[in-house]
Each structure stands twice: as structure tokens, then as C-alpha cells.
Design a protein around this motif. Structure first.
Motif, PDB file in Angstrom:
ATOM      1  N   ASN A   1       0.881  -1.212  -0.173  1.00  0.00           N
ATOM      2  CA  ASN A   1      -0.086  -0.094   0.178  1.00  0.00           C
ATOM      3  C   ASN A   1       0.773   1.324  -0.116  1.00  0.00           C
ATOM      4  N   PHE A   2       2.008   1.279  -0.725  1.00  0.00           N
ATOM      5  CA  PHE A   2       2.838   2.391  -0.625  1.00  0.00           C
ATOM      6  C   PHE A   2       2.209   2.837  -2.078  1.00  0.00           C
ATOM      7  N   VAL A   3       2.614   4.549  -2.216  1.00  0.00           N
ATOM      8  CA  VAL A   3       2.269   5.145  -3.329  1.00  0.00           C
ATOM      9  C   VAL A   3       3.735   5.466  -4.078  1.00  0.00           C
ATOM     10  N   VAL A   4       3.618   5.766  -5.387  1.00  0.00           N
ATOM     11  CA  VAL A   4       4.549   6.169  -6.247  1.00  0.00           C
ATOM     12  C   VAL A   4       4.816   7.782  -5.691  1.00  0.00           C
ATOM     13  N   LYS A   5       5.990   8.032  -5.407  1.00  0.00           N
ATOM     14  CA  LYS A   5       6.092   9.454  -5.114  1.00  0.00           C
ATOM     15  C   LYS A   5       6.694  10.213  -6.354  1.00  0.00           C
ATOM     16  N   PHE A   6       7.469   9.607  -7.049  1.00  0.00           N
ATOM     17  CA  PHE A   6       8.105  10.088  -8.272  1.00  0.00           C
ATOM     18  C   PHE A   6       8.532   8.955  -9.313  1.00  0.00           C
ATOM     19  N   GLU A   7       8.297   9.209 -10.494  1.00  0.00           N
ATOM     20  CA  GLU A   7       8.778   8.438 -11.534  1.00  0.00           C
ATOM     21  C   GLU A   7       9.117   9.132 -12.735  1.00  0.00           C
ATOM     22  N   GLN A   8      10.527   9.058 -13.389  1.00  0.00           N
ATOM     23  CA  GLN A   8      10.754   9.540 -14.353  1.00  0.00           C
ATOM     24  C   GLN A   8      11.879   8.642 -15.309  1.00  0.00           C
ATOM     25  N   ALA A   9      11.759   8.782 -16.537  1.00  0.00           N
ATOM     26  CA  ALA A   9      12.606   7.888 -17.402  1.00  0.00           C
ATOM     27  C   ALA A   9      14.081   8.378 -17.346  1.00  0.00           C
ATOM     28  N   MET A  10      14.985   7.501 -17.336  1.00  0.00           N
ATOM     29  CA  MET A  10      16.503   7.563 -17.129  1.00  0.00           C
ATOM     30  C   MET A  10      17.228   7.127 -18.345  1.00  0.00           C
ATOM     31  N   GLY A  11      16.342   6.746 -19.552  1.00  0.00           N
ATOM     32  CA  GLY A  11      16.811   6.309 -20.784  1.00  0.00           C
ATOM     33  C   GLY A  11      16.105   5.291 -21.344  1.00  0.00           C
ATOM     34  N   PRO A  12      16.212   4.661 -22.407  1.00  0.00           N
ATOM     35  CA  PRO A  12      15.280   3.831 -23.070  1.00  0.00           C
ATOM     36  C   PRO A  12      14.808   2.768 -22.184  1.00  0.00           C
ATOM     37  N   ASN A  13      15.429   2.123 -21.240  1.00  0.00           N
ATOM     38  CA  ASN A  13      15.371   0.987 -20.573  1.00  0.00           C
ATOM     39  C   ASN A  13      15.099   1.069 -19.175  1.00  0.00           C
ATOM     40  N   MET A  14      15.335   2.107 -18.356  1.00  0.00           N
ATOM     41  CA  MET A  14      15.395   2.441 -17.164  1.00  0.00           C
ATOM     42  C   MET A  14      14.418   3.661 -16.745  1.00  0.00           C
ATOM     43  N   LYS A  15      14.080   3.697 -15.212  1.00  0.00           N
ATOM     44  CA  LYS A  15      13.292   4.681 -14.670  1.00  0.00           C
ATOM     45  C   LYS A  15      13.778   4.845 -13.325  1.00  0.00           C
ATOM     46  N   TRP A  16      13.746   6.102 -12.915  1.00  0.00           N
ATOM     47  CA  TRP A  16      13.972   6.491 -11.583  1.00  0.00           C
ATOM     48  C   TRP A  16      12.410   6.471 -10.978  1.00  0.00           C
ATOM     49  N   ILE A  17      12.324   5.394  -9.825  1.00  0.00           N
ATOM     50  CA  ILE A  17      11.165   5.288  -9.326  1.00  0.00           C
ATOM     51  C   ILE A  17      11.428   5.249  -7.786  1.00  0.00           C
ATOM     52  N   GLU A  18      10.443   6.159  -7.188  1.00  0.00           N
ATOM     53  CA  GLU A  18      10.548   6.329  -5.839  1.00  0.00           C
ATOM     54  C   GLU A  18       9.173   5.948  -5.255  1.00  0.00           C
ATOM     55  N   VAL A  19       9.149   5.083  -4.231  1.00  0.00           N
ATOM     56  CA  VAL A  19       7.944   4.731  -3.447  1.00  0.00           C
ATOM     57  C   VAL A  19       7.972   5.184  -2.051  1.00  0.00           C
ATOM     58  N   GLY A  20       6.897   5.443  -1.414  1.00  0.00           N
ATOM     59  CA  GLY A  20       7.086   5.695   0.140  1.00  0.00           C
ATOM     60  C   GLY A  20       5.502   5.241   0.366  1.00  0.00           C
ATOM     61  N   PRO A  21       5.240   5.414   2.053  1.00  0.00           N
ATOM     62  CA  PRO A  21       4.252   4.960   2.535  1.00  0.00           C
ATOM     63  C   PRO A  21       3.060   5.849   2.229  1.00  0.00           C
ATOM     64  N   SER A  22       3.112   7.049   2.085  1.00  0.00           N
ATOM     65  CA  SER A  22       2.312   8.134   1.803  1.00  0.00           C
ATOM     66  C   SER A  22       2.867   9.120   0.933  1.00  0.00           C
ATOM     67  N   ALA A  23       1.869   9.909   0.516  1.00  0.00           N
ATOM     68  CA  ALA A  23       2.130  11.291  -0.110  1.00  0.00           C
ATOM     69  C   ALA A  23       2.981  12.191   0.474  1.00  0.00           C
ATOM     70  N   ASP A  24       2.697  12.083   1.640  1.00  0.00           N
ATOM     71  CA  ASP A  24       3.148  13.181   2.613  1.00  0.00           C
ATOM     72  C   ASP A  24       4.585  12.970   3.174  1.00  0.00           C
ATOM     73  N   GLU A  25       5.142  11.613   3.039  1.00  0.00           N
ATOM     74  CA  GLU A  25       6.248  11.091   3.706  1.00  0.00           C
ATOM     75  C   GLU A  25       7.371  11.506   2.910  1.00  0.00           C
ATOM     76  N   PHE A  26       8.340  11.936   3.663  1.00  0.00           N
ATOM     77  CA  PHE A  26       9.706  12.533   2.902  1.00  0.00           C
ATOM     78  C   PHE A  26      10.574  11.454   2.508  1.00  0.00           C
ATOM     79  N   THR A  27      10.793  10.378   3.353  1.00  0.00           N
ATOM     80  CA  THR A  27      11.961   9.240   2.967  1.00  0.00           C
ATOM     81  C   THR A  27      11.052   8.357   2.338  1.00  0.00           C
ATOM     82  N   THR A  28      11.867   7.897   0.942  1.00  0.00           N
ATOM     83  CA  THR A  28      11.253   6.940   0.069  1.00  0.00           C
ATOM     84  C   THR A  28      12.241   5.771  -0.225  1.00  0.00           C
ATOM     85  N   PHE A  29      11.798   4.792  -0.802  1.00  0.00           N
ATOM     86  CA  PHE A  29      12.571   3.901  -1.421  1.00  0.00           C
ATOM     87  C   PHE A  29      12.842   4.205  -2.958  1.00  0.00           C
TER      88      PHE A  29
END
Length: 126
Positions: free
Chosen positions: A27-55
Motif C-alpha cells: 500500500n505504498f504510493v509512487v512518489k516520483f517516476e521519471q525515465a532515465m533512458g530507453p530501458n530504465m526509470k527512476w522510481i521512488e515509492v513511500g508509505p504516503s504522499a506526505d512522507e519524505f523518506t522513500t525507497f
């Protein structure tokens, strides 16, 4: 200098499978997602939209290709600062072993080592 523990990188075999696990099963949310080239993304998930620390869900094979010496068997800790240049200069002044300050598509960052040679990353988050 350091304001928060910002991000913990989890090296994953498949970013989409990892994103699905964290969002659908944990039940985490995607906090940020951005392409980093043709085959990879920068994806950050966290326990809530308000949480600063992410995976950050980072592809293991991509990291091995970018930096073969990086251990992808355990998480990588990213610390956060609002002033990357001042933090970089202060840490150098304090005798910390720092690598080159880098500008990446997703922000400025640098790595440093502690007294035992463990590597950490500092990233600017404004």
C-alpha cells in the motif's frame, strides 16, 4: 548540512515488479517516476504522499553496468540536503572522503565514505 535521511535505494531485478509489490501489496504510493533512458526509470515509492523518506527502486543490472564496484546485495542510503554545494564543501573541510559532485537529470549528488569505507550518497532535495 544533512537535513534528513532522504532515500534508501533497493536494488531490484525488475523495476515494474518491485513497483507493483510496494504499491499493491504494501500500500505504498509512487512518489516520483521519471525515465532515465530507453530501458530504465527512476522510481521512488513511500508509505504516503506526505512522507519524505522513500525507497528508490533501482535496477540491479543497470547499477552493475554503471558502477561494477557497487554492492547491489544490500540497500544504499541517500541522505538529503537543501544546499548541496555548502554540504559538499563543509564535508571536504571536515576531512570526509568525498567523490566528485555530480549533476544528474534527477538532481545534484555526491558520494562519501565513512571511517570504515562504507559508501553513502548525499542528494539535494529542495
Amino acid at each position: 548540512m544533512i537535513n534528513k535521511i532522504g532515500k534508501i535505494t533497493l536494488y531490484v531485478n525488475n523495476q515494474e515488479d518491485a513497483k507493483k509489490f510496494w504499491t499493491e501489496k504494501m500500500n505504498f504510493v509512487v512518489k516520483f517516476e521519471q525515465a532515465m533512458g530507453p530501458n530504465m526509470k527512476w522510481i521512488e515509492v513511500g508509505p504516503s504522499a506526505d512522507e519524505f523518506t522513500t525507497f528508490v527502486l533501482y535496477d540491479k543490472n543497470a547499477m552493475k553496468a554503471q558502477n561494477p564496484s557497487t554492492s547491489v546485495e544490500h540497500p544504499s542510503v541517500l541522505l538529503s540536503t537543501t544546499d548541496i554545494e555548502a554540504t559538499y564543501n563543509k564535508m571536504k573541510e571536515n576531512g570526509v572522503e568525498v567523490a566528485e559532485l555530480m549533476s544528474m537529470p534527477y538532481g545534484k549528488m555526491f558520494s562519501f565514505k565513512d571511517q570504515d569505507g562504507n559508501q553513502f550518497i548525499v542528494r539535494e532535495d529542495k
